[in-house]
Write a protein that holds these residues in place. Structure first.
Motif, mmCIF file in Angstrom:
data_model
loop_
_atom_site.group_PDB
_atom_site.id
_atom_site.type_symbol
_atom_site.label_atom_id
_atom_site.label_comp_id
_atom_site.label_asym_id
_atom_site.label_seq_id
_atom_site.Cartn_x
_atom_site.Cartn_y
_atom_site.Cartn_z
ATOM 1 N N GLU A 105 61.808 23.738 -6.984
ATOM 2 C CA GLU A 105 60.673 23.933 -6.079
ATOM 3 C C GLU A 105 60.597 22.801 -5.051
ATOM 4 O OE1 GLU A 105 60.541 23.932 -9.354
ATOM 5 O OE2 GLU A 105 60.239 26.082 -9.761
ATOM 6 N N GLY A 106 60.884 21.594 -5.513
ATOM 7 C CA GLY A 106 60.895 20.456 -4.600
ATOM 8 C C GLY A 106 61.952 20.603 -3.521
ATOM 9 N N PHE A 107 63.091 21.208 -3.896
ATOM 10 C CA PHE A 107 64.145 21.403 -2.905
ATOM 11 C C PHE A 107 63.726 22.398 -1.834
ATOM 12 C CE2 PHE A 107 67.514 19.162 -5.157
ATOM 13 C CZ PHE A 107 68.248 18.698 -4.076
ATOM 14 N N LEU A 108 63.059 23.469 -2.229
ATOM 15 C CA LEU A 108 62.599 24.433 -1.227
ATOM 16 C C LEU A 108 61.621 23.773 -0.262
ATOM 17 C CD1 LEU A 108 62.147 27.727 -3.274
ATOM 18 C CD2 LEU A 108 64.023 27.074 -1.756
ATOM 19 N N ASP A 109 60.733 22.948 -0.788
ATOM 20 C CA ASP A 109 59.799 22.221 0.076
ATOM 21 C C ASP A 109 60.549 21.260 1.004
ATOM 22 O OD1 ASP A 109 57.621 23.483 -1.015
ATOM 23 O OD2 ASP A 109 57.192 21.896 -2.465
ATOM 24 N N TYR A 110 61.597 20.633 0.482
ATOM 25 C CA TYR A 110 62.363 19.677 1.292
ATOM 26 C C TYR A 110 63.195 20.395 2.351
ATOM 27 C CZ TYR A 110 64.174 14.928 1.970
ATOM 28 O OH TYR A 110 64.472 13.685 2.477
ATOM 29 N N PHE A 111 63.740 21.573 1.997
ATOM 30 C CA PHE A 111 64.433 22.396 2.991
ATOM 31 C C PHE A 111 63.474 22.760 4.127
ATOM 32 C CE2 PHE A 111 67.804 23.603 -0.158
ATOM 33 C CZ PHE A 111 68.900 23.349 0.653
ATOM 34 N N ARG A 112 62.248 23.153 3.741
ATOM 35 C CA ARG A 112 61.261 23.526 4.754
ATOM 36 C C ARG A 112 60.909 22.330 5.637
ATOM 37 N NH1 ARG A 112 58.284 25.557 1.561
ATOM 38 N NH2 ARG A 112 58.677 27.780 1.899
ATOM 39 N N TYR A 113 60.727 21.174 5.010
ATOM 40 C CA TYR A 113 60.409 19.965 5.775
ATOM 41 C C TYR A 113 61.547 19.629 6.743
ATOM 42 C CZ TYR A 113 59.427 15.071 6.833
ATOM 43 O OH TYR A 113 59.191 13.890 7.481
ATOM 44 N N MET A 114 62.794 19.696 6.260
ATOM 45 C CA MET A 114 63.935 19.434 7.130
ATOM 46 C C MET A 114 63.978 20.421 8.297
ATOM 47 S SD MET A 114 68.057 19.440 6.285
ATOM 48 C CE MET A 114 68.063 21.137 5.684
ATOM 49 N N SER A 115 63.808 21.688 7.997
ATOM 50 C CA SER A 115 63.880 22.722 9.033
ATOM 51 C C SER A 115 62.823 22.515 10.101
ATOM 52 C CB SER A 115 63.716 24.107 8.395
ATOM 53 O OG SER A 115 64.632 24.297 7.348
ATOM 54 N N PHE A 116 61.582 22.310 9.680
ATOM 55 C CA PHE A 116 60.483 22.133 10.627
ATOM 56 C C PHE A 116 60.642 20.833 11.416
ATOM 57 C CE2 PHE A 116 57.068 24.975 8.444
ATOM 58 C CZ PHE A 116 57.952 26.036 8.507
ATOM 59 N N SER A 117 61.175 19.794 10.780
ATOM 60 C CA SER A 117 61.370 18.516 11.473
ATOM 61 C C SER A 117 62.373 18.675 12.613
ATOM 62 C CB SER A 117 61.846 17.444 10.493
ATOM 63 O OG SER A 117 60.853 17.153 9.538
ATOM 64 N N PHE A 118 63.449 19.408 12.358
ATOM 65 C CA PHE A 118 64.436 19.621 13.420
ATOM 66 C C PHE A 118 63.879 20.547 14.504
ATOM 67 C CE2 PHE A 118 67.708 17.847 10.595
ATOM 68 C CZ PHE A 118 68.416 17.089 11.511
ATOM 69 N N VAL A 119 63.060 21.527 14.123
ATOM 70 C CA VAL A 119 62.397 22.360 15.133
ATOM 71 C C VAL A 119 61.551 21.492 16.053
ATOM 72 C CG1 VAL A 119 60.577 24.069 15.484
ATOM 73 C CG2 VAL A 119 62.395 24.521 13.838
ATOM 74 N N ASP A 120 60.753 20.604 15.459
ATOM 75 C CA ASP A 120 59.887 19.732 16.253
ATOM 76 C C ASP A 120 60.707 18.809 17.158
ATOM 77 O OD1 ASP A 120 57.707 20.867 15.029
ATOM 78 O OD2 ASP A 120 57.457 19.266 13.552
ATOM 79 N N LEU A 121 61.841 18.324 16.642
ATOM 80 C CA LEU A 121 62.697 17.438 17.427
ATOM 81 C C LEU A 121 63.280 18.172 18.630
ATOM 82 C CD1 LEU A 121 63.432 14.453 16.946
ATOM 83 C CD2 LEU A 121 65.575 15.228 15.916
ATOM 84 N N ILE A 122 63.759 19.393 18.400
ATOM 85 C CA ILE A 122 64.332 20.186 19.482
ATOM 86 C C ILE A 122 63.267 20.576 20.497
ATOM 87 C CG2 ILE A 122 65.419 22.411 20.018
ATOM 88 C CD1 ILE A 122 66.891 22.143 17.292
#
Length: 382
Positions: A250-267
């Motif tokens: 479950e922690g990995f899914l949350d971390y995947f989501r955090y990574m994905s959204f962080s790169f969206v925000d960066l782009i």
């Protein structure tokens, strides 16, 4: 026995004098000192360093690098990485950079250094010969790869899963590029339903490897979308440096989501770094990809002259408006070709090309392939 502050002071002085780095972990393998270490993303590959047996110090010779570890009270101390002395840049080009920052040692001299650090921290003496060295040789790894590759091919064929996994990855990257957090939420929730080969000793290790792979792809995507190198790599490094702290699925899914959204925000932030005029033009183009966009349209949308818009856009983006519009249309066409059943004729009409033949010619001009060739190549592994 040294406390944490004393270890920090000792290790800083040791590195200044010898270029042998040391770091300190707590019981959960969270990095306490220094602020970052290149070893952190790879701890799960180094289980031998954390063996609980009669040996107080363990050493690892892996590829062209050396690492050792021991426990002191509630802390784990890692010594290294150091470069293997006999390794050359021909063996591993990265050594040319790393050798500027860390010491190069033989296995024997490195074990002697690990013994010294152990004694300095714990005030206990051991013999260098008593330090077991696990050796992971590159040639052994390569021979094992050949032995497992055929098994992997058969496994994927049996699961009929390659298309599923490949399209999943394509969709994931496309949604990040487009900033579609709603779609990303859905696709992350489906991660457990796609084919997942066994890459590590357990499911968590497999997820870590997949995370590292996606982190790499997202970093490259962000750079392609205009994110500065230092910003993209800094986010990537921070994500990997804290990866070892994730302990559950479950922690990995949350971390995947955090990574994905962080790169969206960066782009997204990178796309907004241009002037208001160029940003408005980019927004207008995105909203009207189905139309034949002209300078007159942009002039009416922004209240600026066509000549001024063209010059400003070229100066800030490095592309002419014509080239930028074509590239955005082709990107949209790629998405439609991969993720819908829409034929080329309908795509040409939808994106405002004058004819199907004009669409095919422009698509090939940008990608080097016709739309049909693009589909065939991307579904090559079906």
């Amino acid at each position: 026995m040294l406390n944490l502050d004393q270890m920090k002071e000792t290790f800083e002085e040791l590195y200044d004098r010898t270029h042998v780095p040391c770091c300190v972990l707590d019981a959960s393998r969270t990095l306490l000192f220094p602020k970052s270490s290149p070893l952190m993303p790879y701890l799960d590959m180094m289980d031998g360093l954390f063996a609980q047996d009669e040996y107080p110090v363990h050493a690892l010779s892996i590829y062209h690098y050396l690492v050792a570890s021991f426990t002191s009270g509630d802390f784990t101390v890692l010594v290294g990485p150091c470069c293997l002395l006999e390794a050359s840049i021909e063996d591993d080009p990265r050594l040319g950079v790393i050798k500027n920052y860390v010491s190069s040692e033989t296995v024997e001299s490195f074990c002697a250094m690990a013994k010294f650090v152990y004694t300095a921290v714990t005030h206990k003496r051991i013999e260098t010969a008593a330090i077991p060295v696990e050796r992971i040789d590159e040639a052994d790894i390569l021979s094992e790869v050949e032995g497992t590759r055929e098994a992997n091919v058969e496994s994927r064929r049996a699961e009929e899963a390659t298309r599923d996994s490949y399209q999943f990855e394509l969709k994931y990257l496309d949604y990040v590029k487009r900033g579609r957090k709603d779609k990303l939420d859905w696709i992350i929730s489906q991660m457990g339903k796609t084919y997942r080969p066994k890459l590590g000793a357990n499911d968590l290790e497999t997820m870590r490897y997949k995370f590292i792979a996606l982190d790499t792809l997202l970093t490259r995507l962000a750079i392609q979308e205009g994110v500065p190198l230092d910003a993209a790599f800094s986010l990537s490094d921070a994500l990997l440096q804290n990866l070892g702290r994730v302990r559950t699925a479950e922690g990995f899914l949350d971390y995947f989501r955090y990574m994905s959204f962080s790169f969206v925000d960066l782009i997204t932030a990178a796309s907004k770094a241009s002037s208001p005029l160029v940003h408005r033009c980019v927004e207008y183009i995105a909203e009207h990809l189905q139309d034949k966009i002209t300078l007159t349209d942009l002039s009416e949308a922004t209240g600026r002259s066509g000549a001024y818009i063209s010059a400003t856009f070229k100066r800030e983006t490095g592309e002419t408006l014509t080239t930028y519009i074509l590239h955005r249309k082709v990107e949209e066409a790629e998405h439609l070709l991969l993720f819908t059943d829409m034929p080329a004729q309908d795509i040409a009409t939808r994106l405002g090309f004058s004819s199907q033949s004009h669409f095919i010619a422009q698509f090939k001009k940008v990608t080097g392939q016709t739309p049909r060739e693009y589909q065939t190549r991307n579904f090559y592994y079906l």
